[in-house]
Design a protein around this motif. Structure first.
Motif, PDB file in Angstrom:
ATOM      1  N   VAL A 109      70.014  85.949  33.152  1.00  0.00           N
ATOM      2  CA  VAL A 109      69.483  86.870  32.147  1.00  0.00           C
ATOM      3  C   VAL A 109      70.609  87.425  31.268  1.00  0.00           C
ATOM      4  O   VAL A 109      70.355  87.919  30.169  1.00  0.00           O
ATOM      5  N   PHE A 113      70.540  88.491  27.109  1.00  0.00           N
ATOM      6  CA  PHE A 113      70.915  89.889  26.858  1.00  0.00           C
ATOM      7  C   PHE A 113      72.184  90.012  26.029  1.00  0.00           C
ATOM      8  O   PHE A 113      72.271  90.867  25.153  1.00  0.00           O
ATOM      9  N   GLN A 117      69.992  87.383  22.200  1.00  0.00           N
ATOM     10  CA  GLN A 117      69.320  88.497  21.528  1.00  0.00           C
ATOM     11  C   GLN A 117      70.209  89.161  20.479  1.00  0.00           C
ATOM     12  O   GLN A 117      69.746  89.379  19.350  1.00  0.00           O
ATOM     13  N   ALA A 125      70.600  93.243  24.881  1.00  0.00           N
ATOM     14  CA  ALA A 125      69.491  93.488  25.813  1.00  0.00           C
ATOM     15  C   ALA A 125      68.252  94.017  25.088  1.00  0.00           C
ATOM     16  O   ALA A 125      67.610  94.956  25.531  1.00  0.00           O
ATOM     17  N   ALA A 126      67.951  93.391  23.976  1.00  0.00           N
ATOM     18  CA  ALA A 126      66.740  93.697  23.203  1.00  0.00           C
ATOM     19  C   ALA A 126      66.688  95.138  22.698  1.00  0.00           C
ATOM     20  O   ALA A 126      65.608  95.670  22.453  1.00  0.00           O
ATOM     21  N   SER A 127      67.840  95.766  22.496  1.00  0.00           N
ATOM     22  CA  SER A 127      67.884  97.176  22.101  1.00  0.00           C
ATOM     23  C   SER A 127      67.264  97.450  20.729  1.00  0.00           C
ATOM     24  O   SER A 127      66.868  98.580  20.450  1.00  0.00           O
ATOM     25  N   PRO A 132      62.125  97.952  23.866  1.00  0.00           N
ATOM     26  CA  PRO A 132      63.258  97.358  24.587  1.00  0.00           C
ATOM     27  C   PRO A 132      63.060  97.274  26.104  1.00  0.00           C
ATOM     28  O   PRO A 132      63.380  96.257  26.705  1.00  0.00           O
ATOM     29  N   ALA A 133      62.536  98.316  26.716  1.00  0.00           N
ATOM     30  CA  ALA A 133      62.358  98.305  28.173  1.00  0.00           C
ATOM     31  C   ALA A 133      61.396  97.195  28.588  1.00  0.00           C
ATOM     32  O   ALA A 133      61.643  96.479  29.562  1.00  0.00           O
ATOM     33  N   ARG A 136      63.145  93.821  28.160  1.00  0.00           N
ATOM     34  CA  ARG A 136      64.125  93.609  29.241  1.00  0.00           C
ATOM     35  C   ARG A 136      63.423  93.219  30.530  1.00  0.00           C
ATOM     36  O   ARG A 136      63.872  92.305  31.228  1.00  0.00           O
ATOM     37  N   LEU A 137      62.345  93.913  30.847  1.00  0.00           N
ATOM     38  CA  LEU A 137      61.605  93.602  32.064  1.00  0.00           C
ATOM     39  C   LEU A 137      61.061  92.177  32.008  1.00  0.00           C
ATOM     40  O   LEU A 137      61.161  91.430  32.982  1.00  0.00           O
ATOM     41  N   SER A 139      62.256  89.667  30.297  1.00  0.00           N
ATOM     42  CA  SER A 139      63.387  88.740  30.437  1.00  0.00           C
ATOM     43  C   SER A 139      63.797  88.624  31.901  1.00  0.00           C
ATOM     44  O   SER A 139      64.038  87.520  32.404  1.00  0.00           O
ATOM     45  N   LEU A 140      63.865  89.752  32.580  1.00  0.00           N
ATOM     46  CA  LEU A 140      64.253  89.743  33.992  1.00  0.00           C
ATOM     47  C   LEU A 140      63.239  88.979  34.834  1.00  0.00           C
ATOM     48  O   LEU A 140      63.614  88.148  35.667  1.00  0.00           O
TER      49      LEU A 140
END
Length: 162
Positions: A109, A113, A117, A125-127, A132-133, A136-137, A139-140
């Protein structure tokens, strides 16, 4: 030669599992599968000296970008499988275990990140994305699924060579 064969089978298998997850998450979660055409566009622009975009979607389209993206996606999956086998050795493929596959899958990942991205305009990290959260989830989760795919691909490779 054995290392290459195992890497190919394991990487292609793992990437297929990841792609199946991409298809399943649409009806389950309402999330569209990744658009590897945008990855292809980003990679093609690198050949022209442009590595970073404010928005890859706004960048000029490139001939065969979808093909470039899909080929890159599978080559990257094979490279990550080769990394797994390089670290844990051919013995891992002969008797695959989930732990090393998940470790490598989750560690991958870092690539989206920290490289993809930001380079494509989504920020580290998709900020810079609307959620974004959530990004990120997803992607994880996707990379954990890739780790499970590494295990499945390793198992397939081991059975083909036994």
């Amino acid at each position: 030669m054995e290392y290459l064969e195992y890497s190919l089978i394991t990487g292609i298998g793992a990437t297929l599992v990841m792609d199946l997850w991409g298809l399943v998450r649409k009806p389950l979660l309402g999330l569209a599968p990744p658009d590897y055409g945008m990855v292809g566009r980003w990679i093609a622009h690198m050949g022209r000296g442009r590595f970073r975009h404010a928005s890859i979607a706004a960048a000029p389209a490139v001939r065969a970008e979808r093909l470039i993206g899909w080929v890159a996606h599978y080559l990257i999956g094979i490279a990550f499988a080769a990394t797994l086998i390089g670290i844990w050795g051919l013995a891992w493929v002969r008797q695959p275990s989930l732990g090393p596959a998940l470790i490598v899958g989750i560690c991958t990942v870092a690539a989206p990140f920290l490289l993809m991205q930001p380079g494509m305009g989504a920020g580290i990290a998709a900020s810079r994305t609307p959620r974004p959260a959530a990004a990120r989830l997803q992607s994880l989760i996707t990379h954990a699924i890739f780790g499970i795919g590494l295990y499945a691909g390793g198992w397939a490779a081991s059975t083909l060579h036994s």
